[in-house]
Design an enzyme around this catalytic site. Structure first.
Site, PDB file in Angstrom:
ATOM      1  N   LYS A 140       0.849  -1.198   0.000  1.00  0.00           N
ATOM      2  CA  LYS A 140       0.000   0.000   0.000  1.00  0.00           C
ATOM      3  C   LYS A 140       0.878   1.240   0.000  1.00  0.00           C
ATOM      4  CE  LYS A 140      -1.718   2.544   3.221  1.00  0.00           C
ATOM      5  NZ  LYS A 140      -1.565   3.867   2.596  1.00  0.00           N
ATOM      6  N   GLU A 184      10.772   0.734   9.986  1.00  0.00           N
ATOM      7  CA  GLU A 184      11.772   1.772   9.708  1.00  0.00           C
ATOM      8  C   GLU A 184      11.077   3.089   9.991  1.00  0.00           C
ATOM      9  OE1 GLU A 184      13.537   4.575   8.530  1.00  0.00           O
ATOM     10  OE2 GLU A 184      13.279   3.994   6.435  1.00  0.00           O
ATOM     11  N   CYS A 194      13.655  10.514   6.628  1.00  0.00           N
ATOM     12  CA  CYS A 194      13.712   9.943   7.981  1.00  0.00           C
ATOM     13  C   CYS A 194      15.108  10.075   8.574  1.00  0.00           C
ATOM     14  CB  CYS A 194      13.254   8.499   7.974  1.00  0.00           C
ATOM     15  SG  CYS A 194      14.064   7.513   6.724  1.00  0.00           S
TER      16      CYS A 194
HETATM   17  P1  NAI Z   1       2.306   7.776   8.675  1.00  0.00           P
HETATM   18  O1  NAI Z   1       3.245   6.969   9.473  1.00  0.00           O
HETATM   19  O2  NAI Z   1       0.965   8.040   9.223  1.00  0.00           O
HETATM   20  O3  NAI Z   1       2.090   7.104   7.237  1.00  0.00           O
HETATM   21  C1  NAI Z   1       2.943   6.157   6.638  1.00  0.00           C
HETATM   22  C2  NAI Z   1       2.121   5.069   5.960  1.00  0.00           C
HETATM   23  O4  NAI Z   1       1.383   4.336   6.945  1.00  0.00           O
HETATM   24  C3  NAI Z   1       1.074   5.580   4.988  1.00  0.00           C
HETATM   25  O5  NAI Z   1       0.994   4.676   3.916  1.00  0.00           O
HETATM   26  C4  NAI Z   1      -0.218   5.545   5.798  1.00  0.00           C
HETATM   27  O6  NAI Z   1      -1.349   5.419   5.006  1.00  0.00           O
HETATM   28  C5  NAI Z   1      -0.003   4.309   6.628  1.00  0.00           C
HETATM   29  N1  NAI Z   1      -0.739   4.239   7.898  1.00  0.00           N
HETATM   30  C6  NAI Z   1      -1.198   5.265   8.659  1.00  0.00           C
HETATM   31  N2  NAI Z   1      -1.786   4.785   9.767  1.00  0.00           N
HETATM   32  C7  NAI Z   1      -1.689   3.438   9.718  1.00  0.00           C
HETATM   33  C8  NAI Z   1      -2.097   2.381  10.587  1.00  0.00           C
HETATM   34  N3  NAI Z   1      -2.699   2.622  11.730  1.00  0.00           N
HETATM   35  N4  NAI Z   1      -1.827   1.121  10.227  1.00  0.00           N
HETATM   36  C9  NAI Z   1      -1.169   0.849   9.083  1.00  0.00           C
HETATM   37  N5  NAI Z   1      -0.777   1.805   8.229  1.00  0.00           N
HETATM   38  C10 NAI Z   1      -1.023   3.090   8.533  1.00  0.00           C
HETATM   39  O7  NAI Z   1       3.021   9.120   8.336  1.00  0.00           O
HETATM   40  P2  NAI Z   1       2.292  10.488   7.921  1.00  0.00           P
HETATM   41  O8  NAI Z   1       1.030  10.715   8.665  1.00  0.00           O
HETATM   42  O9  NAI Z   1       2.168  10.479   6.485  1.00  0.00           O
HETATM   43  O10 NAI Z   1       3.310  11.544   8.428  1.00  0.00           O
HETATM   44  C11 NAI Z   1       3.283  11.972   9.789  1.00  0.00           C
HETATM   45  C12 NAI Z   1       4.666  12.162  10.310  1.00  0.00           C
HETATM   46  O11 NAI Z   1       5.359  10.929  10.254  1.00  0.00           O
HETATM   47  C13 NAI Z   1       5.522  13.104   9.504  1.00  0.00           C
HETATM   48  O12 NAI Z   1       5.367  14.418   9.902  1.00  0.00           O
HETATM   49  C14 NAI Z   1       6.890  12.610   9.817  1.00  0.00           C
HETATM   50  O13 NAI Z   1       7.340  13.182  11.017  1.00  0.00           O
HETATM   51  C15 NAI Z   1       6.712  11.129  10.003  1.00  0.00           C
HETATM   52  N6  NAI Z   1       7.094  10.336   8.827  1.00  0.00           N
HETATM   53  C16 NAI Z   1       8.241   9.631   8.862  1.00  0.00           C
HETATM   54  C17 NAI Z   1       8.634   8.900   7.778  1.00  0.00           C
HETATM   55  C18 NAI Z   1       9.889   8.131   7.794  1.00  0.00           C
HETATM   56  O14 NAI Z   1      10.376   7.702   6.744  1.00  0.00           O
HETATM   57  N7  NAI Z   1      10.481   7.867   8.930  1.00  0.00           N
HETATM   58  C19 NAI Z   1       7.872   8.854   6.547  1.00  0.00           C
HETATM   59  C20 NAI Z   1       6.634   9.589   6.613  1.00  0.00           C
HETATM   60  C21 NAI Z   1       6.294  10.297   7.718  1.00  0.00           C
END
Ligand code: NAI
Length: 779
Positions: free
Chosen positions: A190, A264, A298
């Site tokens: 996804k 990650e 990240c």
């Molecule tokens: P997120 O962690 O919510 O989203 C990442 C993925 O997880 C997306 O595909 C989302 O649809 C999915 N997702 C969301 N909730 C889920 C759940 N309960 N179970 C399974 N999958 C789920 O990240 P978001 O909201 O896009 O960004 C929020 C913050 O996260 C950002 O401000 C940043 O600080 C951090 N972030 C960190 C990343 C990294 O590579 N370490 C990447 C993206 C965001």
């Protein structure tokens, strides 16, 4: 603008990338997308939109998956998996190779579509994201080819559920899909709801290159779809990249389900500049560290730590460089900083910076585009190390900075965070760099560089940056499991009998904490009986406070992790020798507790196991990866830290010797909970440890009820990993409680293990973390 005016201002002119092919592809697909299931696209719905964050333009209509669609996708992946695995590595290699070639042939289309959908500068998607994607598929085509030869005792896991973020949409897909496919798994992926399009273009490529249907499946939608995939019983492994918060939710949601998991997560990676660094290079590095992808990375070098003596000069240079950064249309090839992913992320960053009431904020006074989600490169100096902006991930183009005086202080500041993903060290003194790198709590360290990635070098973090590695051999293994059938492990109840001393002697053992025998905090003991109910002795019942004391002692023995493998081997040999000297006594004890006459064999196996662990102590080496830079990436094996382990019930001495031996050999400190029904082998071992020069706190042994102790050990914030081989049903509680600080877990999920089998590799792998230290060289 006339030529004369251009010459006068020397401004860059616009160099726009042609996006017509990407738009043509979208139109070709009807600009409305369903999912990619079982080799075909489903009918699209207009549930949500793909939008260009640079100008708000709608790019396509997208479909939010419902439960039936998720079910159908996972079923398709399941149907395809057996054939895909049986096809063999060489045949799979051909498919991966075809995908790599396809990505290469359509590189520009992928790059432009990525930039349209995500807002990142075309320079980055064209020169970094897409080439790395290709590299990942080529590399793993090779891994598929080598699987039978190099991993003969490993098998695919099955169906992998993969949930990825929006910051590197296609690259994160490649990191997850390529190793999974290489090892014979099928995938249900996804993409993030903000960036779906390149995943769908990749699906189209899968179809075109003739990948067998059902091997790659893409379902689209938001976190609710991710939740469904993660929790689905048809999934064997979950691989997630995203926020630490969601990582924690996923850890809890999958607890006890027997799924493999890699997380990650976020970071607050330090960027350390020593006064003997090449300052101009270090400034240039910062551009890549924190302004690459608008800081939405990240492992972004988001915390600048600069040595006091050069701080002012360095900040001056940095500000001058910031003023040169060009912000604007991501499709313009001259642009350094593009658009943030969406208005919500823009607001999030704005809110964090505007809410900052300390330090000094410096912003580039650049011309900002009139529309779209843009945020100017920002530097904040003079914050206290504990300030929220020094601790929390901002995930935007915002650098925070502070100073240090000595290398020791730099390490302390660098490690002063709950994260541990990456770090950069800038110094012209290689000896200093290689001294500092191992001391940093990070999965990746770049020396005189930043944000270097390659398929051959594992990537991933420690602490709350998650666990598991992507890339390299270690990432590959995480898409496999031991080959062979699993046996169920039945709970072994302790023998029972009459309480009260049987022969008038007090044989109450104590706990073993910090190298000393300690009374249990609760003051309770229980009798240990032979199968006929005869009393053999008493053991303490440890509680939460005893766990706390043991963990404290283990923390205090941190020096053990800095010892040489040579020294650790000697101490393990010594333990083995001292155990052997008392073999008869230990054998008799095992026979008395368990009944039968297996004791002698178990003691001999335990001695041999300790010898094996000693043998490995100075041989479980890392690697030097030939990454495509002028330099090397050193994959160093480091101890995990403090390992808490529930030792196997059925094999009271051999199991303990295996777990303890592996943990010690690799430089960990251990809090071990003895076999619950047969604890006397552990309590007898105290004296062996005392006479074998084991430093206090390296091994701590507790006796008690596994079920009672599991949540406390797994929830303890100072424990880095928890293992369980117990016959009690504690896998679920361990995995759920481990979410507190995202410690690594290794639990048996009610499956038996053959303790006589001598392959120690699984234990040694679990007892180590790989840190990749990138060392570029040359002038
Ligand atoms: P997120 O962690 O919510 O989203 C990442 C993925 O997880 C997306 O595909 C989302 O649809 C999915 N997702 C969301 N909730 C889920 C759940 N309960 N179970 C399974 N999958 C789920 O990240 P978001 O909201 O896009 O960004 C929020 C913050 O996260 C950002 O401000 C940043 O600080 C951090 N972030 C960190 C990343 C990294 O590579 N370490 C990447 C993206 C965001």
């Amino acid at each position: 603008m006339s030529v004369k005016e251009i010459f006068e201002s020397m401004d860059y002119g616009p160099a726009p990338e042609d996006a017509s092919e990407a738009f043509a592809w979208l139109v070709d697909q009807g600009s409305s997308f369903g999912h990619f299931i079982d080799g075909a696209f489903t009918e699209g719905r207009d549930d949500f939109k793909a939008m260009n964050p640079a100008n708000g333009e709608i790019l396509a209509e997208l479909t939010q998956a419902n439960a039936e669609e998720v079910d159908a996708t996972i079923e398709a992946a399941r149907r395809a998996q057996t054939r895909w695995a049986r096809m063999g590595g060489a045949a799979r290699a051909r498919h991966l190779y075809a995908l790599a070639r396809g990505l290469q042939k359509h590189a520009r289309l992928f790059a432009v579509l990525e930039t349209l959908d995500n807002g990142k500068p075309i320079r980055e998607s064209r020169d970094i994201d897409i080439p790395l994607v290709q590299r990942h598929f080529y590399y793993h085509a090779g891994m598929a080819q080598l699987m039978a030869e190099e991993l003969p005792d490993r098998a695919p896991l099955g169906v992998c559920g993969q949930v990825i973020p929006w910051n590197f949409p296609l690259l994160m897909l490649a990191w997850k899909v390529a190793p999974a496919l290489a090892m014979g798994n099928t995938v249900v992926l996804k993409p993030a709801e903000q960036t779906t399009l390149t995943a769908l273009l990749f699906a189209d490529l899968c179809r075109r290159v003739g990948l067998p249907k059902g091997v790659v499946n893409i379902v689209t939608g938001d976190g609710a779809v991710g939740e469904m995939i993660v929790a689905h019983e048809g999934i064997d492994k979950v691989a997630f990249t995203g926020s630490t918060e969601v990582g924690r939710i996923i850890r809890r949601a999958t607890a006890g389900q027997g799924k493999a998991l890699s997380l990650e997560l976020g970071g607050k990676s330090p960027y350390i500049v020593f006064e003997d660094a090449d300052l101009d290079s270090a400034v240039e590095g910062l551009v890549d560290a924190i302004w690459f992808n608008q800081g939405q990375v990240c492992c972004a070098g988001s915390r600048l730590l600069v040595q006091e003596g050069i701080a002012e000069a360095f900040h001056t240079k940095l500000k001058a460089r910031m003023a040169q950064l060009r912000i604007g249309s991501p499709l313009d090839k001259c642009i350094d900083v593009g658009a943030m992913i969406d208005a919500a992320q823009l607001e999030h960053v704005r809110g964090m910076v505007d809410g900052c009431d300390a330090g000094e904020v410096f912003r580039v006074n650049a011309q900002m585009p009139a529309e779209g989600s843009f945020y100017p490169p920002t530097l904040i100096t003079g914050l206290a190390p504990s300030h929220e902006l020094m601790q929390e991930e901002i995930f935007g183009p915002v650098l925070v900075s502070t100073t240090f005086r000595t290398p020791g202080e730099a390490v302390q500041l660098a490690n002063n965070t709950r994260y541990g993903l990456a770090a950069s060290v800038w110094t012209e003194n290689i000896s200093r760099a290689l001294d500092v790198a191992p001391k940093l709590a990070a999965g990746v360290v770049w020396i005189n560089g930043t944000n270097m990635f390659d398929a051959a070098a594992g990537f991933g973090g420690v602490r709350e940056s998650g666990f598991g590695r992507e890339g390299g051999w270690e990432g590959l293994r995480a898409y496999t499991k031991p080959d062979g059938r699993v046996r169920k492990l039945e709970r072994i109840e302790p023998n029972t009998g009459e309480e009260g001393p049987e022969d008038g002697l007090d044989r109450t053992a104590k706990l073993y904490i910090g190298g000393k025998q300690a009374r249990p905090d609760g003051g309770y003991t229980r009798g240990v009986f032979n199968p006929r109910g005869k009393r053999l002795g008493e053991v303490p019942i440890a509680n939460r406070k005893d766990i706390r004391n043991a963990v404290e002692a283990a923390r205090g023995a941190a020096g053990w992790s800095g010892t040489t493998g040579h020294l650790r081997a000697q101490i393990l040999y010594y333990i083995a020798e001292n155990l052997e000297a008392r073999a008869d006594e230990f054998a008799a004890r095992i026979d008395a507790m368990k009944g039968g006459r297996q004791g002698k064999k178990e003691v001999a196996a335990s001695v041999s196991r300790l010898f094996t662990c000693a043998a490995w102590a100075d041989k479980f080496d890392g690697q030097a990866h030939g990454v495509p830079i002028r330099g090397v990436a050193l994959a160093m094996k480091e101890p995990v830290g403090v390992i808490g382990a529930f030792c196997p019930d059925e094999s009271p001495l051999l199991g303990l010797a295996t777990v303890m031996g592996a943990a010690m050999a690799m430089g960990n400190r251990a809090v071990l909970i003895a076999s619950e029904p047969y604890p006397l082998s552990a309590t007898d071992l105290y004296q062996v440890l005392d006479t074998s020069d084991v430093p206090g706190g390296v091994v701590n042994l507790l006796t008690g009820a596994h079920e009672e102790l599991a949540p406390h050990l797994a929830g303890h914030m100072d424990v880095d990993a928890v293992w369980s081989f117990s016959s009690s049903d504690i896998s679920k509680v361990i995995e759920a409680e481990s979410a507190t600080n995202l410690k690594r877990t290794w639990v048996n999920n009610g499956h038996a293990r053959d303790w006589d089998a001598s392959n120690m590799r699984d234990f040694l792998e679990a007892a180590t973390e790989v840190k990749n230290i990138w060392v570029p060289y040359g002038d």
